[in-house]
Enzyme design. Sequence first.
Site, PDB file in Angstrom:
ATOM      1  N   ARG A 100     -32.517 -88.074 -30.007  1.00 59.65           N
ATOM      2  CA  ARG A 100     -33.322 -87.706 -31.180  1.00 59.65           C
ATOM      3  C   ARG A 100     -34.721 -88.251 -30.890  1.00 59.65           C
ATOM      4  O   ARG A 100     -34.910 -89.466 -30.765  1.00 59.65           O
ATOM      5  CB  ARG A 100     -32.744 -88.328 -32.438  1.00 59.65           C
ATOM      6  N   HIS A 127     -33.552 -78.421 -34.234  1.00 64.79           N
ATOM      7  CA  HIS A 127     -32.353 -79.221 -34.545  1.00 64.79           C
ATOM      8  C   HIS A 127     -31.130 -78.328 -34.287  1.00 64.79           C
ATOM      9  O   HIS A 127     -30.429 -77.919 -35.215  1.00 64.79           O
ATOM     10  CB  HIS A 127     -32.413 -79.681 -36.003  1.00 64.79           C
ATOM     11  N   GLN A 130     -27.498 -79.160 -35.672  1.00 60.69           N
ATOM     12  CA  GLN A 130     -27.420 -78.960 -37.114  1.00 60.69           C
ATOM     13  C   GLN A 130     -27.083 -77.502 -37.432  1.00 60.69           C
ATOM     14  O   GLN A 130     -26.184 -77.202 -38.222  1.00 60.69           O
ATOM     15  CB  GLN A 130     -28.770 -79.329 -37.758  1.00 60.69           C
ATOM     16  N   ASP A 227     -34.477 -77.962 -47.131  1.00 60.69           N
ATOM     17  CA  ASP A 227     -34.616 -79.224 -46.395  1.00 60.69           C
ATOM     18  C   ASP A 227     -35.798 -79.970 -47.017  1.00 60.69           C
ATOM     19  O   ASP A 227     -36.561 -79.382 -47.800  1.00 60.69           O
ATOM     20  CB  ASP A 227     -34.860 -78.915 -44.895  1.00 60.69           C
ATOM     21  N   CYS A 267     -29.402 -79.658 -44.973  1.00 58.01           N
ATOM     22  CA  CYS A 267     -28.943 -80.412 -43.797  1.00 58.01           C
ATOM     23  C   CYS A 267     -28.768 -81.890 -44.109  1.00 58.01           C
ATOM     24  O   CYS A 267     -28.046 -82.577 -43.408  1.00 58.01           O
ATOM     25  CB  CYS A 267     -29.917 -80.221 -42.639  1.00 58.01           C
ATOM     26  N   ARG A 295     -20.610 -81.295 -38.983  1.00 60.61           N
ATOM     27  CA  ARG A 295     -21.357 -81.790 -37.811  1.00 60.61           C
ATOM     28  C   ARG A 295     -20.383 -82.441 -36.816  1.00 60.61           C
ATOM     29  O   ARG A 295     -20.518 -82.291 -35.609  1.00 60.61           O
ATOM     30  CB  ARG A 295     -22.408 -82.831 -38.240  1.00 60.61           C
TER      31      ARG A 295
END
Length: 309
Positions: A100, A127, A130, A227, A267, A295
């Site tokens: 990340r 991402h 995700q 988001d 998310c 996830r």
Amino acid sequence: MKKDLLSIEDLTQVEIVSLLESTRALKAQRGPVRDLQGKSLGMIFQKPSTRTAVSFAVAMYELGGLPLFLNAQDLQLKRGESLGDTAKTLSRYLSGIMIRANKHSEVEELAKHATLPVINGLTDKEHPCQVLGDLFTILEVFKLKDPRQLKNYRVAYVGDGNNVAQSWMLAAGLLGMELVVCSPEGYLPEKEFIARASAVCGKSGGKVLYEKDPKTAVAGAAVIYTDVWASMGKDEEHDRRKQVFSSYQVNETLLQNAGKNAVVMHCLPAHRGEEITDGVMDGPRSVVFDQAENRLHVQKAVLLQYLKK
Ligand code: CP
Ligand code: NVA
């Protein structure tokens, strides 16, 4: 299959379908398996994480492998060791790296020098893990037997044209879905992603549309997605963004413009009371915690695909 998963566009439609099918099987038979016994995953974090960190770690554990948390602040990277030298060194110990990072270009640099698979666990641009979890959640919620049926679905993304939106645009294009991105002026996705999404849609028949009005965007959508308005790294813009995005909140009134069976996705982490209200987040249409759980299952499929040799 490419060595790395840096962008969702590193996958083909066939590969996404196969990952989603494998996720379904893994979720159905959840429990320890030893398929990654003896394998190790280095997980480098330059930014905070709850879901990505814990779901990758538990996925590795349940597959019999070793997850290794590497806070970027504790690595020699912090004292100036190059990404290239870090990648070459880690390649001698590990089976894969999940990172990340602040800058997507840094992940590309790491992957260029690593001889092992590098998986993007979020950058400023994308991402991908995700969005794989999100796609799986849509399959589940609408009880789709075949991931190819996703092409019949319309998703309205309401909010900042950020990393999640950009991966979603490419995924929708790859799968031939219809995605409406609804962001205020000045906060649309980057031009590069608009062009890339248009190119993939050209091949699949998918549509990525841009709409300023949230009510129009959610009309006829099966999924309403949002988001945070200020992503990690944009915290200093938070107050200004709260004003700019105020009419882009996913709330009970906006949902009245969507179909009766539409679900709401996020998310997470959410800023309750900003991009989403408590009522919607905790309401009957919200699937946000199924999304968070998924996830784990999708990451297992990704790890098996990239690390099992
Ligand atoms: N959605 C997501 O990636 O959450 P985290 O930031 O908690 O990892
Ligand atoms: N767009 C958000 C996603 C967090 C999972 C961010 O980058 O902070």
